[in-house]
Scaffold this motif. Structure first.
Motif, PDB file in Angstrom:
ATOM      1  N   LYS A   1       0.652  -1.430  -0.293  1.00 25.10           N
ATOM      2  CA  LYS A   1       0.470   0.183   0.091  1.00 25.10           C
ATOM      3  C   LYS A   1       1.078   1.255  -0.445  1.00 25.10           C
ATOM      4  CE  LYS A   1      -3.698  -1.861   2.097  1.00 25.10           C
ATOM      5  NZ  LYS A   1      -4.973  -1.423   3.177  1.00 25.10           N
TER       6      LYS A   1
ATOM      7  N   CYS B   1       1.741   1.994   4.138  1.00 29.50           N
ATOM      8  CA  CYS B   1       1.878   0.601   4.763  1.00 29.50           C
ATOM      9  C   CYS B   1       2.521  -0.957   3.847  1.00 29.50           C
ATOM     10  CB  CYS B   1       1.660   0.089   5.414  1.00 29.50           C
ATOM     11  SG  CYS B   1      -0.528  -0.192   4.517  1.00 29.50           S
TER      12      CYS B   1
ATOM     13  N   CYS C   1       1.244  -3.826   3.625  1.00 32.30           N
ATOM     14  CA  CYS C   1       0.162  -4.453   3.505  1.00 32.30           C
ATOM     15  C   CYS C   1      -0.002  -4.337   1.722  1.00 32.30           C
ATOM     16  CB  CYS C   1      -1.627  -4.032   4.077  1.00 32.30           C
ATOM     17  SG  CYS C   1      -1.509  -3.611   5.267  1.00 32.30           S
TER      18      CYS C   1
ATOM     19  N   THR D   1      -4.856  -5.446   5.721  1.00 33.20           N
ATOM     20  CA  THR D   1      -4.885  -4.124   7.258  1.00 33.20           C
ATOM     21  C   THR D   1      -3.560  -4.317   8.126  1.00 33.20           C
ATOM     22  OG1 THR D   1      -6.595  -4.892   8.935  1.00 33.20           O
ATOM     23  CG2 THR D   1      -7.832  -4.268   6.793  1.00 33.20           C
ATOM     24  N   CYS D   2      -3.529  -2.748   8.592  1.00 34.21           N
ATOM     25  CA  CYS D   2      -2.479  -3.176   9.760  1.00 34.21           C
ATOM     26  C   CYS D   2      -2.962  -1.423  10.649  1.00 34.21           C
ATOM     27  CB  CYS D   2      -1.714  -3.422   9.143  1.00 34.21           C
ATOM     28  SG  CYS D   2      -0.717  -1.545   8.519  1.00 34.21           S
TER      29      CYS D   2
ATOM     30  N   CYS E   1      -2.791   1.173   8.105  1.00 32.24           N
ATOM     31  CA  CYS E   1      -3.648   1.541   7.126  1.00 32.24           C
ATOM     32  C   CYS E   1      -5.446   2.300   7.665  1.00 32.24           C
ATOM     33  CB  CYS E   1      -4.154   1.074   5.915  1.00 32.24           C
ATOM     34  SG  CYS E   1      -4.252  -0.735   6.096  1.00 32.24           S
TER      35      CYS E   1
HETATM   36 ZN   LIG Z   1      -1.343  -1.260   6.613  1.00 33.50          ZN
END
Ligand SMILES: [Zn+2]
Lengths: 100, 527
Positions: free
Chosen positions: B66, B69, B71, B83-84, B87
């Motif tokens: 992304k 990040c 991901c 997701t993390c 994000c």
């Molecule tokens: Zn993320």
């Protein structure tokens, strides 16, 4: 600098904050004072100074395009108030299907 | 990285045979962009209003991770599995810019002749919506990646130049699905995917021109390999601003913002609908209001978005979590040198270097891989026109029938080159070669082997053909008489009969020659 009650309503609405009558009155005064305080900066001559958006003397902080582990879906859903079939559930949004 | 590739037809849509009826009269008329011959459904009132369109295109950049990040950006994963904290906007997390996304954005800016900002920065665009977990989107406000530039659209009668306002990087939002009374479902996998927003000036003057702009832009993005531009998966999305005004009027009319168009065709149809709606309202003395409208594909109408009356005040401010990005002239130059040949350049080169028609060049160039395949075959085959005919004809038919790209088809340029050389050296007729093509694709074998396997070989031996010629002359007395009495066309029929008798294997030139010889003898005998 003065700020009207209308301005307070508008800002509160944008920030999705609901205020009581007393809070509105206090904010009307506080916000005006804050603006006056910050307006002092206008007295400084900045004609020969490059615009600054950051105070750190850093630039170009990149990462390489690599994948890192994501969170487990269960972990993500644990912090959601409502969920269903792996999705986060939010109150029905009637407004458009258009995105971004 | 989006792994799934699907076969897509040519995207220079005016050259798209299936969509536009190919070289048909209609297709030709549609080429005359901006001229009086323009095929305008609203022609009667075309004298009274002019249409002003600006497009906002959001394109997902092809990166593994992304924008801020690590991901994955893969499409179609299990909901909320990519997701993390970054994000999802969880407290304490910090975004870090993906260098690849930044460079790809610069690449697009350069390809669109934009000026790259020496210093770019990010800003927060604040709004509340359930697909936006942070309650702000990281976007760019006053220092975007690129400013200015242009895109040339349309081919014949001279291209039209559409100015580009800017191209800026931002993060995509999550995906919101409305399921009914129970609420809306959110999948945050898409949140934070790198998006490049490309904004045009309101220089587009018809829905058709808007479609041309989109196909041109898509072609460039695909050539640059910065996005897969898959509209079905949402990697390319388009919003449109449209208004109409009296010709010569300096001021723009009241505009509508159109959303929810999921194909180029939909963009064109939504704009057509909106143009006639605006004209109708104005002609009836009504008033238009500035609003956002959604295209309803099923009913083929645009409808006002049911939004609460609220001014859009995004309160942009500099993103404190991301420091500025400075790009050196050396890096700009380095990226510029990596652009490669762009579709319009290739289109022009194919017409001059290979002497192809605009149509053939357009079909080939509309598919980067196909145009490269063409050039590979041409290295081994002397006649480019023949190669082009084969690719835009039988090969494209096979691609369409099998829903495959040229790469997925598995046909090697060397194999097609060899097949075409067997036509050149008269081992095969064109018809025989076409019959062999599917087997050549299926087997992946050497063309000569396929020819042997099928027992197909052109009969170029006079000794073997003479008896057939004699037989055809005997059986077709009337045609022979016609020819002898001066009807040249009868000869063509007789050649056809020889081809038929031999199951298409006869060398047509030799058949022609032998027939002439035999008929000359007859003529002599008759005298
Ligand atoms: Zn993320």
């Amino acid at each position: 600098m003065s700020i009207s009650r209308k301005d307070v309503h508008y800002i509160a609405k944008l920030a999705r904050v609901s205020l009581t009558e007393t809070e509105e009155a206090r904010l009307e005064k506080d916000l005006a004072e804050i603006l006056d305080y910050v307006a002092k900066l206008n007295q400084v001559d900045t004609s020969n100074i490059e615009p600054t958006t950051h105070v750190l003397s850093l630039e170009n902080i990149f990462r390489t395009d690599e994948n890192r582990p994501s969170l487990q879906p269960a972990e993500v859903l644990r912090i959601a108030p409502k969920k269903s079939d792996g999705f986060v559930v939010v109150p029905l949004v009637i407004e458009g299907k258009g995105d971004a | 990285m989006r792994m799934k590739r699907r076969s897509e037809g040519p995207f220079y849509r005016i050259y798209n045979k299936h969509e536009r009826g190919g070289r048909s009269e209609e297709g030709r008329r549609k080429l005359d962009v901006g001229r009086e011959t323009w095929d305008d459904p609203l022609r009667e009132s075309a004298m009274e209003y002019e249409t002003v369109i600006g497009l906002e295109v959001h394109v997902q950049l092809l990166t593994r991770s992304k924008l801020f990040c690590g991901c994955s950006t893969l499409f179609g994963a299990q909901p909320n599995s990519q997701t993390c904290p970054v994000c999802l906007g969880l407290p304490g997390s910090l975004p870090v810019l993906n260098r690849e996304a930044f460079r790809k954005a610069v690449k697009v800016g350069l390809a669109l002749h934009g000026e790259i900002s020496q210093v770019a920065k990010f800003d927060r665009k604040n709004y509340f919506y359930p697909d936006l977990p942070k309650n702000y989107q990281i976007s760019q406000y006053d220092l975007p990646i690129a400013r200015g530039g242009w895109l040339d659209v349309g081919f014949e009668g001279g291209p039209k130049r559409v100015r580009i306002t800017r191209a800026h990087l931002e993060e995509d939002a999550g995906k919101l699905m409305h399921v009914g009374k129970g609420g809306s479902r959110v999948d945050f996998n898409r949140t934070g995917t790198p998006l490049l927003e490309i904004v045009s000036e309101p220089d587009i003057s018809s829905p058709q021109e808007a479609a041309l702009y989109l196909s041109e832009l898509k072609a460039i993005l695909l050539y640059l390999e910065v996005s897969d531009c898959n509209m079905e998966e949402g990697s390319l999305r388009c919003d449109a601003n449209i208004s109409v005004r009296r010709p010569g009027s300096k001021e723009l009319g009241v505009k509508s913002e159109l959303k929810n168009m999921n194909s180029f065709k939909a963009v064109e149809r939504a704009l057509e609908f909106e143009v006639s709606r605006h004209r109708r309202v104005l002609e009836e003395g009504g008033r238009l209001i500035q609003e956002t409208r959604l295209w309803d594909e099923r009913q083929a109408v645009t409808q006002p978005m049911r939004s609460k009356e609220e001014a859009h005040d995004y309160r942009y401010f500099p993103e404190p979590d991301l420091v500025p990005f400075r790009i050196s002239q050396a890096e700009v130059d380095e990226i510029r040198s990596s652009l490669g040949e762009l579709p319009r350049e290739r289109l022009n080169r194919f017409q001059t270097e290979y002497e192809l028609s605009a149509y053939d060049a357009g079909v080939l160039v509309s598919d980067k891989a196909l145009s490269e395949f063409f050039e590979a075959v041409c290295r081994a085959v002397p006649r480019p026109k023949q190669v082009a005919n084969w690719l835009t004809g039988p090969v494209l038919s096979e691609m369409n029938a099998r829903h495959k790209t040229i790469r997925e088809l598995g046909l090697k340029p060397e194999a097609l080159a060899k097949l075409l050389m067997r036509i050149e050296d008269r081992t095969l007729t064109n018809t025989m070669a076409k019959e062999i093509l599917p087997a050549l694709i299926d087997s992946g074998k050497d063309p000569d082997e396929v020819v042997r396997g099928k027992g197909l070989k052109q009969v170029s031996d006079a000794g073997a053909l003479e008896p057939v010629v004699e037989q055809v002359i005997r059986k077709n007395g009337q045609s022979v008489q016609d020819f002898l009495s001066g009807k040249e066309r009868a000869l063509g029929f007789l050649v056809g009969q020889v081809m038929k008798e031999t199951g298409g294997k006869a060398n047509p030139a030799l058949a022609h020659q032998l027939l002439l010889k035999a008929l000359a003898v007859k003529k002599g005998g008759a005298l």
